[in-house]
Write a protein that holds these residues in place. Structure first.
Motif, PDB file in Angstrom:
ATOM      1  N   PHE A   1       0.819  -1.213   0.000  1.00 46.56           N
ATOM      2  CA  PHE A   1       0.000   0.000   0.000  1.00 46.56           C
ATOM      3  C   PHE A   1       0.852   1.262   0.000  1.00 46.56           C
ATOM      4  O   PHE A   1       0.454   2.284  -0.569  1.00 46.56           O
ATOM      5  CB  PHE A   1      -0.969  -0.019   1.179  1.00 46.56           C
ATOM      6  CG  PHE A   1      -2.181  -0.865   0.917  1.00 46.56           C
ATOM      7  CD1 PHE A   1      -3.189  -0.409   0.078  1.00 46.56           C
ATOM      8  CD2 PHE A   1      -2.297  -2.129   1.470  1.00 46.56           C
ATOM      9  CE1 PHE A   1      -4.312  -1.191  -0.180  1.00 46.56           C
ATOM     10  CE2 PHE A   1      -3.408  -2.916   1.212  1.00 46.56           C
ATOM     11  CZ  PHE A   1      -4.416  -2.444   0.379  1.00 46.56           C
ATOM     12  N   ALA A   2       2.024   1.210   0.613  1.00 45.55           N
ATOM     13  CA  ALA A   2       2.920   2.372   0.560  1.00 45.55           C
ATOM     14  C   ALA A   2       3.392   2.611  -0.875  1.00 45.55           C
ATOM     15  O   ALA A   2       3.386   3.753  -1.369  1.00 45.55           O
ATOM     16  CB  ALA A   2       4.108   2.158   1.484  1.00 45.55           C
ATOM     17  N   LEU A   3       3.785   1.542  -1.561  1.00 46.46           N
ATOM     18  CA  LEU A   3       4.231   1.683  -2.951  1.00 46.46           C
ATOM     19  C   LEU A   3       3.075   2.074  -3.866  1.00 46.46           C
ATOM     20  O   LEU A   3       3.278   2.801  -4.858  1.00 46.46           O
ATOM     21  CB  LEU A   3       4.885   0.391  -3.424  1.00 46.46           C
ATOM     22  CG  LEU A   3       6.224   0.048  -2.761  1.00 46.46           C
ATOM     23  CD1 LEU A   3       6.734  -1.297  -3.270  1.00 46.46           C
ATOM     24  CD2 LEU A   3       7.255   1.134  -3.032  1.00 46.46           C
ATOM     25  N   SER A   4       1.881   1.613  -3.562  1.00 44.83           N
ATOM     26  CA  SER A   4       0.715   2.007  -4.351  1.00 44.83           C
ATOM     27  C   SER A   4       0.474   3.505  -4.236  1.00 44.83           C
ATOM     28  O   SER A   4       0.106   4.176  -5.211  1.00 44.83           O
ATOM     29  CB  SER A   4      -0.529   1.238  -3.884  1.00 44.83           C
ATOM     30  OG  SER A   4      -0.389  -0.144  -4.112  1.00 44.83           O
ATOM     31  N   ARG A   5       0.698   4.034  -3.037  1.00 42.85           N
ATOM     32  CA  ARG A   5       0.551   5.478  -2.853  1.00 42.85           C
ATOM     33  C   ARG A   5       1.626   6.247  -3.630  1.00 42.85           C
ATOM     34  O   ARG A   5       1.341   7.300  -4.213  1.00 42.85           O
ATOM     35  CB  ARG A   5       0.633   5.823  -1.364  1.00 42.85           C
ATOM     36  CG  ARG A   5       0.453   7.312  -1.069  1.00 42.85           C
ATOM     37  CD  ARG A   5      -0.838   7.860  -1.660  1.00 42.85           C
ATOM     38  NE  ARG A   5      -0.983   9.286  -1.461  1.00 42.85           N
ATOM     39  CZ  ARG A   5      -1.679  10.087  -2.258  1.00 42.85           C
ATOM     40  NH1 ARG A   5      -2.276   9.589  -3.353  1.00 42.85           N
ATOM     41  NH2 ARG A   5      -1.786  11.364  -1.997  1.00 42.85           N
ATOM     42  N   ILE A   6       2.841   5.722  -3.668  1.00 47.08           N
ATOM     43  CA  ILE A   6       3.908   6.342  -4.463  1.00 47.08           C
ATOM     44  C   ILE A   6       3.533   6.358  -5.944  1.00 47.08           C
ATOM     45  O   ILE A   6       3.768   7.349  -6.650  1.00 47.08           O
ATOM     46  CB  ILE A   6       5.237   5.584  -4.263  1.00 47.08           C
ATOM     47  CG1 ILE A   6       5.727   5.742  -2.820  1.00 47.08           C
ATOM     48  CG2 ILE A   6       6.290   6.077  -5.240  1.00 47.08           C
ATOM     49  CD1 ILE A   6       6.042   7.170  -2.416  1.00 47.08           C
ATOM     50  N   ARG A   7       2.931   5.265  -6.398  1.00 44.43           N
ATOM     51  CA  ARG A   7       2.495   5.221  -7.804  1.00 44.43           C
ATOM     52  C   ARG A   7       1.468   6.306  -8.077  1.00 44.43           C
ATOM     53  O   ARG A   7       1.530   6.989  -9.112  1.00 44.43           O
ATOM     54  CB  ARG A   7       1.897   3.843  -8.120  1.00 44.43           C
ATOM     55  CG  ARG A   7       1.398   3.693  -9.551  1.00 44.43           C
ATOM     56  CD  ARG A   7       0.904   2.290  -9.821  1.00 44.43           C
ATOM     57  NE  ARG A   7      -0.128   1.885  -8.881  1.00 44.43           N
ATOM     58  CZ  ARG A   7      -0.694   0.687  -8.870  1.00 44.43           C
ATOM     59  NH1 ARG A   7      -0.316  -0.233  -9.744  1.00 44.43           N
ATOM     60  NH2 ARG A   7      -1.634   0.402  -7.995  1.00 44.43           N
ATOM     61  N   GLU A   8       0.525   6.507  -7.157  1.00 48.73           N
ATOM     62  CA  GLU A   8      -0.480   7.563  -7.336  1.00 48.73           C
ATOM     63  C   GLU A   8       0.170   8.944  -7.365  1.00 48.73           C
ATOM     64  O   GLU A   8      -0.165   9.791  -8.195  1.00 48.73           O
ATOM     65  CB  GLU A   8      -1.505   7.493  -6.201  1.00 48.73           C
ATOM     66  CG  GLU A   8      -2.362   6.233  -6.216  1.00 48.73           C
ATOM     67  CD  GLU A   8      -3.239   6.134  -4.976  1.00 48.73           C
ATOM     68  OE1 GLU A   8      -3.174   7.066  -4.138  1.00 48.73           O
ATOM     69  OE2 GLU A   8      -3.980   5.146  -4.840  1.00 48.73           O
ATOM     70  N   LEU A   9       1.115   9.171  -6.458  1.00 51.00           N
ATOM     71  CA  LEU A   9       1.786  10.474  -6.401  1.00 51.00           C
ATOM     72  C   LEU A   9       2.605  10.737  -7.656  1.00 51.00           C
ATOM     73  O   LEU A   9       2.657  11.868  -8.156  1.00 51.00           O
ATOM     74  CB  LEU A   9       2.690  10.545  -5.163  1.00 51.00           C
ATOM     75  CG  LEU A   9       1.981  10.526  -3.809  1.00 51.00           C
ATOM     76  CD1 LEU A   9       3.004  10.425  -2.672  1.00 51.00           C
ATOM     77  CD2 LEU A   9       1.115  11.771  -3.636  1.00 51.00           C
ATOM     78  N   ALA A  10       3.248   9.689  -8.173  1.00 57.25           N
ATOM     79  CA  ALA A  10       4.050   9.849  -9.385  1.00 57.25           C
ATOM     80  C   ALA A  10       3.169  10.186 -10.582  1.00 57.25           C
ATOM     81  O   ALA A  10       3.544  10.986 -11.450  1.00 57.25           O
ATOM     82  CB  ALA A  10       4.852   8.574  -9.646  1.00 57.25           C
ATOM     83  N   LYS A  11       1.988   9.572 -10.627  1.00 51.91           N
ATOM     84  CA  LYS A  11       1.052   9.888 -11.708  1.00 51.91           C
ATOM     85  C   LYS A  11       0.577  11.335 -11.622  1.00 51.91           C
ATOM     86  O   LYS A  11       0.489  12.045 -12.624  1.00 51.91           O
ATOM     87  CB  LYS A  11      -0.155   8.942 -11.658  1.00 51.91           C
ATOM     88  CG  LYS A  11       0.117   7.534 -12.156  1.00 51.91           C
ATOM     89  CD  LYS A  11      -1.152   6.709 -12.098  1.00 51.91           C
ATOM     90  CE  LYS A  11      -0.930   5.303 -12.625  1.00 51.91           C
ATOM     91  NZ  LYS A  11      -2.182   4.492 -12.541  1.00 51.91           N
ATOM     92  N   GLU A  12       0.258  11.758 -10.397  1.00 54.63           N
ATOM     93  CA  GLU A  12      -0.252  13.118 -10.202  1.00 54.63           C
ATOM     94  C   GLU A  12       0.782  14.171 -10.564  1.00 54.63           C
ATOM     95  O   GLU A  12       0.471  15.190 -11.184  1.00 54.63           O
ATOM     96  CB  GLU A  12      -0.694  13.303  -8.746  1.00 54.63           C
ATOM     97  CG  GLU A  12      -1.910  12.463  -8.365  1.00 54.63           C
ATOM     98  CD  GLU A  12      -2.187  12.504  -6.867  1.00 54.63           C
ATOM     99  OE1 GLU A  12      -1.451  13.227  -6.152  1.00 54.63           O
ATOM    100  OE2 GLU A  12      -3.122  11.811  -6.407  1.00 54.63           O
ATOM    101  N   SER A  13       2.033  13.933 -10.168  1.00 53.37           N
ATOM    102  CA  SER A  13       3.080  14.926 -10.393  1.00 53.37           C
ATOM    103  C   SER A  13       3.776  14.750 -11.741  1.00 53.37           C
ATOM    104  O   SER A  13       4.515  15.625 -12.180  1.00 53.37           O
ATOM    105  CB  SER A  13       4.126  14.845  -9.281  1.00 53.37           C
ATOM    106  OG  SER A  13       4.738  13.562  -9.277  1.00 53.37           O
TER     107      SER A  13
END
Length: 240
Positions: free
Chosen positions: A55-67
């Motif tokens: 779930f931590a890496l999933s959140r990183i994936r979301e942040l990378a997409k957003e930015s």
């Protein structure tokens, strides 16, 4: 290049029992985000450790997409040697294949986004404030244990169904050999206990004394005496 550190931890009372996971995202030496997840009514500590990473890496994936960042380096810190060694050293995945598949998928997705991920072990319950925060979040989640770890509970039901007829034909394991590994390396010492059923139980030092790699209750009962006998040596407090 953007550098992000993640600290993950899992908690489980009685193991198996009520459990939860926690993660902390740190950037520029500041806490950027923390988990806020419910716990599970019946699970294991290792499942929570793995789920925290996913779930931590999933959140990183979301942040990378957003930015839309195209060059990100992520370092995951975990106090679970099972997690770190399984990813970094390719240890065999004897259990929790469902969760390891989830971790593999998110790692592949991050690689496609040019996000590199590495794993480091950090000593648990020590002086690292971010690891301690992840631990606190995991424990807090375990106290809100209202979710169902569906895969694990199904495994438990199946094991219960098979337990009686199988137990009559499988003898309890016995110790065949005890091996002392990395004798002169206090930081990486461990004991390997070979059992008659072919299982090798690794006993490694922890701040609480020792930990064993995943094993059945019978295997643990057989090897725990060996572990306590040499716990001082494991932790670098005595020689053989």
């Amino acid at each position: 290049m953007r550098h992000i550190n993640i600290y993950t931890d899992g908690a489980c009372k009685n193991n198996p029992g009520p459990g939860g996971y926690g993660w902390v995202i740190v950037e520029n030496d500041k806490v950027a985000e923390v988990s806020n997840a419910p716990g599970f009514r019946k699970t294991t500590n290792n499942r929570m450790e793995i789920r925290a990473v996913f779930f931590a890496l999933s959140r990183i994936r979301e942040l990378a997409k957003e930015s839309r960042d195209t060059d990100v380096k992520v370092t995951v810190y975990s106090d679970s040697q099972l997690v770190v060694n399984t990813i970094e050293k390719g240890y065999a995945r004897k259990k929790n294949k469902d969760l390891w598949d989830m971790v593999d998928n998110v790692l592949l997705a991050l690689k496609d986004m040019n996000v590199s991920v590495s794993f480091n072990w950090v000593k648990g319950h020590a002086d690292n404030p971010y690891n301690n925060l992840a631990d606190q979040l995991a424990v807090k989640a375990s106290l809100r244990a209202d979710s169902c770890d569906t895969v694990y509970e199904e495994i438990c039901r199946e094991e219960t169904r098979l337990a009686r007829p199988v137990a009559e034909h499988i003898p309890e394991p016995e110790i065949v050999d005890v091996r002392f590994c990395n004798v002169r390396d206090r930081k990486n010492r461990r004991i390997e206990v070979l059992l008659t059923n072919g299982t090798v139980v690794n006993i490694i030092p922890t701040c609480a004394g020792f930990a064993q790699t995943e094993c059945t209750a019978d295997e643990s009962r057989i090897t725990v005496d060996i572990a306590w006998k040499y716990v001082g040596w494991l932790n670098g407090r005595a020689d053989l």
